[in-house]
Each structure stands twice: as structure tokens, then as C-alpha cells.
Design an enzyme around this catalytic site. Structure first.
Site, PDB file in Angstrom:
ATOM      1  N   ARG A   1      96.021  11.363  16.837  1.00  0.00           N
ATOM      2  CA  ARG A   1      97.445  11.086  17.102  1.00  0.00           C
ATOM      3  C   ARG A   1      97.656  10.828  18.589  1.00  0.00           C
ATOM      4  NH1 ARG A   1     100.536  15.064  18.216  1.00  0.00           N
ATOM      5  NH2 ARG A   1      99.675  16.488  16.695  1.00  0.00           N
TER       6      ARG A   1
ATOM      7  N   TYR B   1     118.797  -6.494  14.954  1.00  0.00           N
ATOM      8  CA  TYR B   1     118.320  -6.205  13.596  1.00  0.00           C
ATOM      9  C   TYR B   1     119.096  -5.022  13.001  1.00  0.00           C
ATOM     10  CZ  TYR B   1     115.154  -4.531   9.972  1.00  0.00           C
ATOM     11  OH  TYR B   1     114.627  -4.084   8.794  1.00  0.00           O
TER      12      TYR B   1
ATOM     13  N   ASP C   1     113.702  -6.851  22.277  1.00  0.00           N
ATOM     14  CA  ASP C   1     112.939  -6.962  21.033  1.00  0.00           C
ATOM     15  C   ASP C   1     112.442  -8.410  20.962  1.00  0.00           C
ATOM     16  OD1 ASP C   1     112.122  -7.427  18.390  1.00  0.00           O
ATOM     17  OD2 ASP C   1     113.473  -5.909  17.586  1.00  0.00           O
TER      18      ASP C   1
ATOM     19  N   LYS D   1     105.474  -8.787  11.752  1.00  0.00           N
ATOM     20  CA  LYS D   1     105.849 -10.189  11.623  1.00  0.00           C
ATOM     21  C   LYS D   1     104.759 -11.087  12.228  1.00  0.00           C
ATOM     22  CE  LYS D   1     109.693  -8.608   9.838  1.00  0.00           C
ATOM     23  NZ  LYS D   1     110.031  -7.363  10.445  1.00  0.00           N
TER      24      LYS D   1
HETATM   25  C1  LIG Z   1     113.825  -8.172  15.135  1.00  0.00           C
HETATM   26  C2  LIG Z   1     113.285  -7.016  14.360  1.00  0.00           C
HETATM   27  N1  LIG Z   1     113.013  -5.881  15.002  1.00  0.00           N
HETATM   28  C3  LIG Z   1     112.535  -4.810  14.348  1.00  0.00           C
HETATM   29  C4  LIG Z   1     112.318  -4.837  12.990  1.00  0.00           C
HETATM   30  C5  LIG Z   1     111.787  -3.613  12.284  1.00  0.00           C
HETATM   31  O1  LIG Z   1     110.428  -3.770  12.063  1.00  0.00           O
HETATM   32  P1  LIG Z   1     109.627  -3.101  10.847  1.00  0.00           P
HETATM   33  O2  LIG Z   1     110.163  -3.698   9.590  1.00  0.00           O
HETATM   34  O3  LIG Z   1     108.203  -3.442  11.141  1.00  0.00           O
HETATM   35  O4  LIG Z   1     109.898  -1.635  10.913  1.00  0.00           O
HETATM   36  C6  LIG Z   1     112.569  -6.006  12.277  1.00  0.00           C
HETATM   37  C7  LIG Z   1     112.339  -6.062  10.816  1.00  0.00           C
HETATM   38  O5  LIG Z   1     112.666  -7.019  10.163  1.00  0.00           O
HETATM   39  C8  LIG Z   1     113.088  -7.124  12.984  1.00  0.00           C
HETATM   40  O6  LIG Z   1     113.369  -8.269  12.334  1.00  0.00           O
END
Ligand SMILES: Cc1ncc(COP(=O)(O)O)c(C=O)c1O
Length: 382
Positions: free
Chosen positions: A46, A98, A170, A195
Site C-alpha cells: 500500500r 464530472y 482534470d 479512459k
Molecule cells: C473527467 C472525469 N474525471 C473523473 C472521472 C472518474 O473516473 P473513474 O470513473 O475512473 O473513477 C470521470 C469518469 O467518467 C471523468 O469523466
């Protein structure tokens, strides 16, 4: 070395012990101490794992950061980053971030005493008006989902620096291949590596990249204390995915452009959200700060067309949420990715019931266009 070479080789991707050209997957959860004074580098998985470290070093280099930290999902990464704040701190967030991030902030961090104001980050005056004595950071996505509204990282970072705030970006949609926010003045970059970085719809992962050792210490503390670490097996999948990031994105972007050219020939398409022309809002910022717009976009169908029939008539393109993978995915934001929003919230966000989001993959674009054509023809039948 160029970025493209770094994607494949950097940092050293092999194994010094054996000459293997990719790093091994270390599954050990514990490491033998040489003596009671402590282990050499790793002690417990961890707290640190060589396979995860290989990925973290790789992403830190590609994002031009000081260090990176890999988590079990994008949300775990965002949790790990936002947990650097304290009770009574205030952060400013983009209105269109998001939905899961919104949920984490409003339904979780507020309970722990964080304060938040959501603004349209395209408007610096809204940010200025939201700044308080206890404001610590601005958190946003340079390209919003699903409308592709563009916020300038440079502009926000300059404003944040003036007021002594952190800029947290992000960068899931653009990836370091298209944009490197730390070079534009940001302090922390976050990825849902689920993604584009991993790229194959087969691993959930998240990464936080920081620009200096002070932030590294704080995020590392959270990674180790919260424990939402990425497994060595999944770290290896993301590491491998990144090696083909540019190849995949080049094809995905070319496919996106060809699909948009096709959609423009169809009278049923009333709006395309992909700011690739000089007269579109955000075009100048993308030109100045990014190498491209990526492979996610949205479009509106005329109200006379049955959107549900359209998306359900596709044969090759999957009806699914998520994005950034080799296969093309389509979805209806109001019913799928943004289903938790009320009708009023959808209207405020500009998400109509005729809006469709397409995350373009690497297939032969003529097959994608043929699939879209036949589904549109079916959906337009009375
Ligand atoms: C822009 C963005 N940030 C964060 C996330 C969250 O990521 P995760 O689904 O891998 O937890 C997403 C998920 O779709 C996203 O589109």
C-alpha cells in the site's frame, strides 16, 4: 527525447535484473527488511510497489510533473487530491465538472467541513467574485463533458497564482499528449486513467500528478492513508496502454473529424459541439494551449428524430457510458452519464434530450459512418 519516444521508453521501461524489456508485475505485499533499521526502498505494497512506481514515474514524466500517484479509480484519485484540504478551506470548482466529482464534493467533502462554490470557469470575473479569505484552490476540466466548453488553463493558473490559490486540472479528456497543464501553470493534474491513458475499457484507474515535493508529500500521505491504491496488475495495464496513447489518439481524432464532416451533411443534425473552427467559442484557447481537441464530442438531433431509436439501431457502435477506449461508444447524456440531474439542472447545464455524446474509437471510420448512416435512416422513418 520527443514526447512520442517518451511514451514508449520513459522512464526506463525494462527490468535491470533480467533484461526484460517491460517491467515485471511485482505482486508481493511485503518486503524483507535487511535489518531492523528498515527496508531498502519498499516495505509494504500500500505504501509503495515497484510496478505501480513504474507507472507513476511514467505519468509524472509525461505530464512534466515532480511526482505522480496511482489510485484504483479516477474518483479515488480525486479523493486523494482533494483530501489535502482541511476543514474550513474553500475551493472553487467548475460548474460542468464530472458529476461523480460533484457528488464527492457536495455529498462527502462538505460533510467534512470543506466549503465550495461552483462557477463558470470560462469567466474570470465569476472566479474573482467567488474568492474568499479561506479559498485554497480552483478545480476544473479544461474541456467539459458533454458540451466541450473550453476553459483556459493559462488564464486560470495566472489568476490563481495572483491570489495564492492552487490550480487543479482534470486532464482526462485531453491527456498529456494534447495538453500538459503543469506547463501552463497548474499545480495538480488528475486523470481518470480508465479512459484514454489505459485506453481499452478493461481497467479502472486514476492518477494524481503534482508539480513539487510539498504537494507530493501531501498527496502521498493521502494515498497511503486512504489506501485506494492501484493494483500492480492494473498498473501494468495502464503503463502498457500509455505506450500506444499517441497512436490511438491520432486515429481517434482523425476518425472524429471524418465523422463530423459526415454529420454536417445530414440535415437532422442541428448542432455539433466540437470547437474546431475559428468562429467557435474556445477555438483560440485550444489552438494556443492544446495540440488538439480529442475524440469526444456531442451533437443534437432535430426534435423530429427519435434519439432513443437512433442509438438503439446502431450495430457496431456500443450504447455505453465511458470514453477514451479503442471501441466507439455512444450515449444519451440525459438518460445515462448525466441521469442524476433534474430537468431543471439539465436545462441549466444546456443538456437537451436530443443531445448525443460520441466517444470515437480506432475502427475503420467508413464502418462507423455506415453504422451511423443506417441508424439515422431508421430513426428518421415516420
Ligand atoms: C473527467 C472525469 N474525471 C473523473 C472521472 C472518474 O473516473 P473513474 O470513473 O475512473 O473513477 C470521470 C469518469 O467518467 C471523468 O469523466
Amino acid at each position: 527525447m520527443s514526447f512520442l519516444t517518451d511514451l514508449v521508453h520513459s522512464p526506463y521501461q525494462g527490468d535491470h535484473n533480467t533484461g526484460a524489456v517491460v517491467p515485471p508485475i511485482y505482486t508481493a505485499t511485503t518486503y524483507a527488511f535487511k535489518d531492523v533499521d528498515g527496508p531498502e526502498r519498499f516495505d509494504y505494497s500500500r505504501s509503495g510497489n515497484p510496478t505501480r512506481q513504474a507507472l507513476e514515474d511514467q505519468v509524472a514524466k509525461l505530464e512534466a510533473g515532480h511526482a505522480a500517484f496511482a489510485f484504483a479509480s479516477g474518483m479515488a484519485a480525486i479523493h486523494g487530491a482533494l483530501a489535502i484540504f482541511e476543514k474550513g478551506d474553500h475551493i472553487i470548482v467548475g460548474q460542468q465538472i464530472y458529476g461523480g466529482t460533484f457528488r464527492l464534493i457536495y455529498n462527502y467533502f462538505l460533510r467534512w467541513g470543506l466549503e465550495v462554490t461552483a462557477v463558470d470557469t470560462r469567466k474570470p470575473e465569476e472566479i474573482r467574485a467567488a474568492i474568499r479569505a479561506n479559498t485554497k484552490a480552483i478545480y476544473f476540466e479544461p474541456l467539459t463533458n458533454p458540451l466541450l466548453q473550453v476553459t483556459s488553463v493559462k488564464q486560470i493558473a495566472a489568476l490563481a497564482q495572483k491570489y495564492g490559490l492552487l490550480t487543479i486540472v482534470d486532464n482526462t479528456f485531453l491527456t498529456p499528449y494534447l495538453q500538459q497543464p503543469l506547463k501552463l501553470g497548474a499545480d495538480i493534474v488528475i486523470h481518470s486513467a480508465t479512459k484514454y491513458l489505459a485506453g481499452h475499457s478493461d481497467v479502472s484507474a486514476g492518477i494524481v500528478v503534482v508539480k513539487d515535493s510539498y504537494l507530493a508529500k501531501r498527496v502521498y500521505f493521502n494515498q497511503n492513508a486512504l489506501g485506494g491504491i492501484l493494483s500492480p496488475q492494473d498498473a501494468n495495464l495502464v503503463r502498457r496502454g500509455i505506450q500506444t496513447l499517441a497512436l490511438r489518439m491520432d486515429r481517434q481524432i482523425a476518425n472524429t473529424q471524418a465523422i463530423i464532416t459526415f454529420l454536417k451533411t445530414r440535415p437532422e443534425i442541428t448542432q455539433i459541439n466540437y470547437p474546431y473552427q475559428p468562429d467557435q467559442a474556445g477555438f483560440d484557447i485550444i489552438q494556443a494551449e492544446s495540440k488538439g481537441l480529442g475524440a469526444l464530442f456531442s451533437f443534437e438531433l432535430a426534435t423530429s428524430v427519435d434519439v432513443a431509436k437512433f442509438v438503439s439501431s446502431l450495430k457496431l457502435i456500443n450504447l455505453a457510458v465511458s470514453l477514451g477506449a479503442v471501441e466507439t461508444l455512444i450515449e444519451l447524456p440525459y438518460k445515462m452519464s448525466h441521469a442524476e440531474l433534474s430537468d431543471a439542472e439539465l436545462a441549466t447545464a444546456g443538456i437537451s434530450k436530443q443531445l448525443i455524446r460520441l466517444a470515437v474509437g480506432i475502427e475503420d471510420v467508413q464502418d462507423l459512418i455506415a453504422d451511423l448512416t443506417q441508424a439515422l435512416d431508421i430513426a428518421c422513418q415516420k
